[in-house]
Design a protein around this motif. Structure first.
Motif, PDB file in Angstrom:
ATOM      1  N   LYS A  70     -17.760   7.022  -6.453  1.00  0.00           N
ATOM      2  CA  LYS A  70     -16.516   6.308  -6.707  1.00  0.00           C
ATOM      3  C   LYS A  70     -15.330   7.119  -6.200  1.00  0.00           C
ATOM      4  CE  LYS A  70     -17.930   3.549 -10.703  1.00  0.00           C
ATOM      5  NZ  LYS A  70     -17.614   3.174 -12.117  1.00  0.00           N
ATOM      6  N   LEU A  71     -14.392   6.431  -5.555  1.00  0.00           N
ATOM      7  CA  LEU A  71     -13.138   7.019  -5.076  1.00  0.00           C
ATOM      8  C   LEU A  71     -11.991   6.378  -5.840  1.00  0.00           C
ATOM      9  CD1 LEU A  71     -13.903   6.837  -1.245  1.00  0.00           C
ATOM     10  CD2 LEU A  71     -14.334   8.757  -2.779  1.00  0.00           C
ATOM     11  N   VAL A  72     -10.996   7.171  -6.165  1.00  0.00           N
ATOM     12  CA  VAL A  72      -9.870   6.693  -6.969  1.00  0.00           C
ATOM     13  C   VAL A  72      -8.581   6.884  -6.184  1.00  0.00           C
ATOM     14  CG1 VAL A  72      -8.597   6.926  -9.141  1.00  0.00           C
ATOM     15  CG2 VAL A  72     -11.090   7.247  -9.099  1.00  0.00           C
ATOM     16  N   LEU A  73      -7.764   5.796  -6.155  1.00  0.00           N
ATOM     17  CA  LEU A  73      -6.428   5.827  -5.562  1.00  0.00           C
ATOM     18  C   LEU A  73      -5.398   5.563  -6.655  1.00  0.00           C
ATOM     19  CD1 LEU A  73      -7.056   3.666  -2.348  1.00  0.00           C
ATOM     20  CD2 LEU A  73      -7.037   6.152  -2.520  1.00  0.00           C
ATOM     21  N   ALA A  85       0.818  -1.229   0.000  1.00  0.00           N
ATOM     22  CA  ALA A  85       0.000   0.000   0.000  1.00  0.00           C
ATOM     23  C   ALA A  85       0.842   1.263   0.000  1.00  0.00           C
ATOM     24  CB  ALA A  85      -0.921  -0.006   1.215  1.00  0.00           C
ATOM     25  N   ALA A  86       2.120   1.142  -0.199  1.00  0.00           N
ATOM     26  CA  ALA A  86       2.994   2.326  -0.156  1.00  0.00           C
ATOM     27  C   ALA A  86       2.798   3.189  -1.395  1.00  0.00           C
ATOM     28  CB  ALA A  86       4.451   1.881  -0.036  1.00  0.00           C
ATOM     29  N   ASN A  87       3.003   4.501  -1.209  1.00  0.00           N
ATOM     30  CA  ASN A  87       3.009   5.495  -2.276  1.00  0.00           C
ATOM     31  C   ASN A  87       1.652   5.680  -2.955  1.00  0.00           C
ATOM     32  OD1 ASN A  87       5.785   5.923  -1.870  1.00  0.00           O
ATOM     33  ND2 ASN A  87       6.293   4.220  -3.259  1.00  0.00           N
ATOM     34  N   PHE A  88       0.564   5.276  -2.292  1.00  0.00           N
ATOM     35  CA  PHE A  88      -0.771   5.543  -2.835  1.00  0.00           C
ATOM     36  C   PHE A  88      -1.263   6.888  -2.314  1.00  0.00           C
ATOM     37  CE2 PHE A  88      -1.310   1.070  -4.087  1.00  0.00           C
ATOM     38  CZ  PHE A  88      -2.041   1.242  -5.250  1.00  0.00           C
ATOM     39  N   LYS A  89      -1.944   7.630  -3.187  1.00  0.00           N
ATOM     40  CA  LYS A  89      -2.542   8.888  -2.765  1.00  0.00           C
ATOM     41  C   LYS A  89      -3.964   8.972  -3.314  1.00  0.00           C
ATOM     42  CE  LYS A  89      -0.859  11.595  -6.688  1.00  0.00           C
ATOM     43  NZ  LYS A  89      -0.121  12.803  -7.111  1.00  0.00           N
ATOM     44  N   ALA A  90      -4.800   9.772  -2.609  1.00  0.00           N
ATOM     45  CA  ALA A  90      -6.198   9.917  -2.988  1.00  0.00           C
ATOM     46  C   ALA A  90      -6.338  10.942  -4.099  1.00  0.00           C
ATOM     47  CB  ALA A  90      -7.026  10.345  -1.772  1.00  0.00           C
ATOM     48  N   LEU A  91      -7.141  10.618  -5.095  1.00  0.00           N
ATOM     49  CA  LEU A  91      -7.423  11.511  -6.215  1.00  0.00           C
ATOM     50  C   LEU A  91      -8.853  12.019  -6.050  1.00  0.00           C
ATOM     51  CD1 LEU A  91      -6.500  12.774  -8.869  1.00  0.00           C
ATOM     52  CD2 LEU A  91      -7.347  10.729 -10.050  1.00  0.00           C
ATOM     53  N   LEU A  92      -9.001  13.243  -5.562  1.00  0.00           N
ATOM     54  CA  LEU A  92     -10.315  13.815  -5.308  1.00  0.00           C
ATOM     55  C   LEU A  92     -10.912  14.335  -6.600  1.00  0.00           C
ATOM     56  CD1 LEU A  92     -12.481  14.602  -3.241  1.00  0.00           C
ATOM     57  CD2 LEU A  92     -11.277  16.764  -2.915  1.00  0.00           C
ATOM     58  N   GLN A  93     -12.097  13.827  -6.955  1.00  0.00           N
ATOM     59  CA  GLN A  93     -12.797  14.236  -8.155  1.00  0.00           C
ATOM     60  C   GLN A  93     -14.009  15.073  -7.781  1.00  0.00           C
ATOM     61  OE1 GLN A  93     -13.683  10.529 -10.073  1.00  0.00           O
ATOM     62  NE2 GLN A  93     -11.618  10.278 -10.898  1.00  0.00           N
ATOM     63  N   PRO A  94     -14.490  15.942  -8.684  1.00  0.00           N
ATOM     64  CA  PRO A  94     -15.674  16.763  -8.367  1.00  0.00           C
ATOM     65  C   PRO A  94     -16.873  15.881  -8.015  1.00  0.00           C
ATOM     66  CG  PRO A  94     -14.587  17.562 -10.349  1.00  0.00           C
ATOM     67  CD  PRO A  94     -13.929  16.253 -10.015  1.00  0.00           C
ATOM     68  N   SER A  95     -17.480  16.178  -6.895  1.00  0.00           N
ATOM     69  CA  SER A  95     -18.602  15.351  -6.422  1.00  0.00           C
ATOM     70  C   SER A  95     -19.459  16.171  -5.475  1.00  0.00           C
ATOM     71  CB  SER A  95     -18.092  14.090  -5.727  1.00  0.00           C
ATOM     72  OG  SER A  95     -19.153  13.389  -5.125  1.00  0.00           O
ATOM     73  N   SER A 105       1.679   4.152 -11.758  1.00  0.00           N
ATOM     74  CA  SER A 105       1.792   2.776 -12.238  1.00  0.00           C
ATOM     75  C   SER A 105       0.611   1.898 -11.815  1.00  0.00           C
ATOM     76  CB  SER A 105       3.095   2.150 -11.708  1.00  0.00           C
ATOM     77  OG  SER A 105       3.083   2.105 -10.280  1.00  0.00           O
ATOM     78  N   ASP A 106      -0.146   2.319 -10.866  1.00  0.00           N
ATOM     79  CA  ASP A 106      -1.257   1.491 -10.367  1.00  0.00           C
ATOM     80  C   ASP A 106      -2.430   2.402 -10.043  1.00  0.00           C
ATOM     81  OD1 ASP A 106      -2.681  -0.679  -9.650  1.00  0.00           O
ATOM     82  OD2 ASP A 106      -1.423  -1.272  -7.941  1.00  0.00           O
TER      83      ASP A 106
END
Length: 534
Positions: A480-483, A435-445, A489-490
């Motif tokens: 939907k939430l995106v990481l 789970a290292a180096n993952f960050k949250a990508l906040l989209q308009p919602s 790369s992932d």
């Protein structure tokens, strides 16, 4: 010749319906037991409804010197005792006028009354017959059975035991190994003198406590011991086998089933209509079987009884725990299902007040049991009820459920929310890789206001997801939430869903990890901001 005339006359009377349908005795398939069963069911039903019942027993003799007499009774029920007393007084006056008109007189010293009620102490009503006040007693004889004001049948059972002790002397005089009667004769005498008396009315009083019914067992065993010339130390089971007689509990059950079978021949009779609606056993028999089941299966637990009902437009529920009684009333239009649910909730609150004891909650609604076990129920109050099956079931139903669809997609259900409320949601997300180096990508919602993730300190493959959520619409809310990794790369997608309750649908029970932080003000409020004319 007399028998032929009797049969033809009875057939003619019944064919032309000249005999009243509620006449018991000297009427085919309508014995005195039917009258006792009707009386028993009537009294039990009114006591359950918290109504009081007055019974007055009459002894009617013919005006001239004759050899026959008639006994009958009047009974009525009502919640208010003064109104009930007035109703009974009017009925007594009508009976007295009829008897005077037809030349009958009463025996005032034999006219007594019974007052059936739930209260322990209450002044008896004042009823008058021919200038004499009716004497209210604790027990009275009716159709060869002693009825008491608590329907415990204890006076009748005590009388039977004393009567059997006297009749046992006949068997003692005739028994003996050398000069006594043989076994067949002794058993015939037993069935004539004792068993016939045991059989009469056992359908009515078999629902009482086992300790009261056990008073008759020694009489039954002693009689079989005399008939079979057995030793005093002979086992009871051996006595029943040698004498060809079943235990009293089995015989009472057999006679109850036979009585019910006979009632099947008259499905429109008043006696059958007073029998329990399940058409398996009479109501008193079913109550006795239920008490036996509770004593056998739940003897070590504390019993809590809940109920909800609707009568005359009023809806309410009640909970009984020993001497503790809690009751509540709801607004008009509330369903019985909702009142039953609130009764269960109140029972659970009682359990929380006594955490160190083992409880069993009884309810008469199977729909409540089925609805509580379904976690994703649409009813807004189901979430308040904690159906305690086992610790794993509690944990599964009280936390956010995260399901792995594949290594790139996850689904999370965060339970029930309330409209226009803002929540903070935290839950762990177990990945298939690091789970290292993952960050949250906040989209308009419109729903998701903030979104953060961090690696768990306990596991390298677990992320702690934190988001701020606004329940902006009713029914199903899905986002939907995106990481993404820092090097792109992932990519992982989390689809979460929640059920949002609208106005008037209640307050939901939040899952662990869901916390309410604020309430959003709605612009178009029902309260007008108009200040009037200048």
């Amino acid at each position: 010749m007399e028998k032929i005339v009797n049969i033809r006359l009875t057939r003619w009377l019944e064919a032309d319906k000249l005999v009243n349908s509620v006449q018991f005795g000297f009427h085919q398939n309508r014995g005195t037991i039917d009258a006792l069963v009707r009386l028993q069911n009537y009294l039990v039903a009114n006591l359950d409804e918290r109504r009081q019942t007055l019974c007055v027993f009459f002894d009617l003799h013919k005006a001239y010197y004759t050899a026959w007499s008639v006994s009958f009774m009047l009974y009525s029920s009502f919640a208010h005792l003064p109104a009930l007393s007035h109703r009974m007084q009017v009925a007594i006056n009508n009976v007295n006028n009829w008897a005077t008109e037809h030349g009958f007189v009463f025996s005032p010293e034999k006219i007594v009354g019974l007052h059936f009620q739930r209260r322990n102490r209450c002044n008896p009503p004042r009823l008058v017959l021919q200038g004499r006040i009716v004497n209210f007693v604790r027990s009275a004889e009716f159709l060869e059975m002693i009825v008491d004001d608590k329907l415990s049948w204890t006076p009748h059972l005590n009388f039977l035991k004393l009567e059997f002790t006297r009749r046992m002397n006949i068997l003692k005089c005739l028994s003996g190994l050398s000069s006594g009667a043989d076994r067949a004769t002794m058993l015939r005498l037993y069935r004539t003198l004792i068993r016939s008396k045991l059989n009469y009315g056992c359908v009515v009083y078999q629902h009482v406590r086992e300790t009261n019914l056990a008073k008759l067992d020694p009489v039954h065993h002693a009689a079989l011991r005399l008939c079979t010339s057995a030793f005093r130390a002979s086992p009871v089971v051996s006595l029943c086998v040698e004498g060809g007689e079943p235990p009293l509990w089995a015989r009472r059950l057999l006679l109850s089933l036979q009585y019910l079978t006979r009632l099947e021949q008259l499905p429109l009779s008043s006696t059958w209509m007073s029998v329990h609606a399940s058409r398996i056993l009479p109501a008193n028999v079913m109550r006795g079987l239920f008490l036996e089941h509770v004593a056998d299966k739940y003897a070590a637990s504390v019993k809590i009884y809940t109920d909800g009902s609707k009568s005359g437009g009023a809806v309410g529920c009640s909970v009984v725990l020993g001497e503790v009684v809690r009751a509540g009333r709801f607004l008009l239009g509330t369903s019985v299902f909702t009142s039953e649910l609130y009764g269960v909730i109140e029972a659970l609150q009682l359990i929380e007040e006594h955490p160190n004891r083992y409880f069993t909650v009884f309810t008469d609604s199977k729909n409540i049991i089925d609805a509580i076990q379904v976690y994703a129920s649409s009813h807004p109050i189901i979430g308040h009820v904690k159906f305690l099956v086992d610790p794993e079931e509690i944990e599964r139903h009280s936390t956010i459920n995260v399901v792995c669809v594949d290594d790139k997609n996850y689904q999370a259900h965060i339970g029930f929310l309330q409209l226009n409320h803002r929540y903070q949601v935290k839950f762990p997300l177990r990945l298939q890789s690091s789970a290292a180096n993952f960050k949250a990508l906040l989209q308009p919602s419109l729903a998701v206001k903030s979104f953060e993730v961090e690696v768990s300190s306990q596991c390298e493959e677990e992320l702690l997801v934190t988001l701020e959520l606004l329940a902006y619409k009713t029914k199903l809310l899905r986002e939907k939430l995106v990481l993404v990794r820092a090097d792109q790369s992932d990519r992982i997608t989390i689809t979460f869903s929640a059920r949002v309750l609208g106005p008037g649908q209640g307050t939901p029970s939040l899952l662990n990890g869901v916390k309410q932080i604020s309430v959003e003000l709605v612009g178009d409020s029902e309260v007008s901001d108009w200040q009037g004319f200048d």
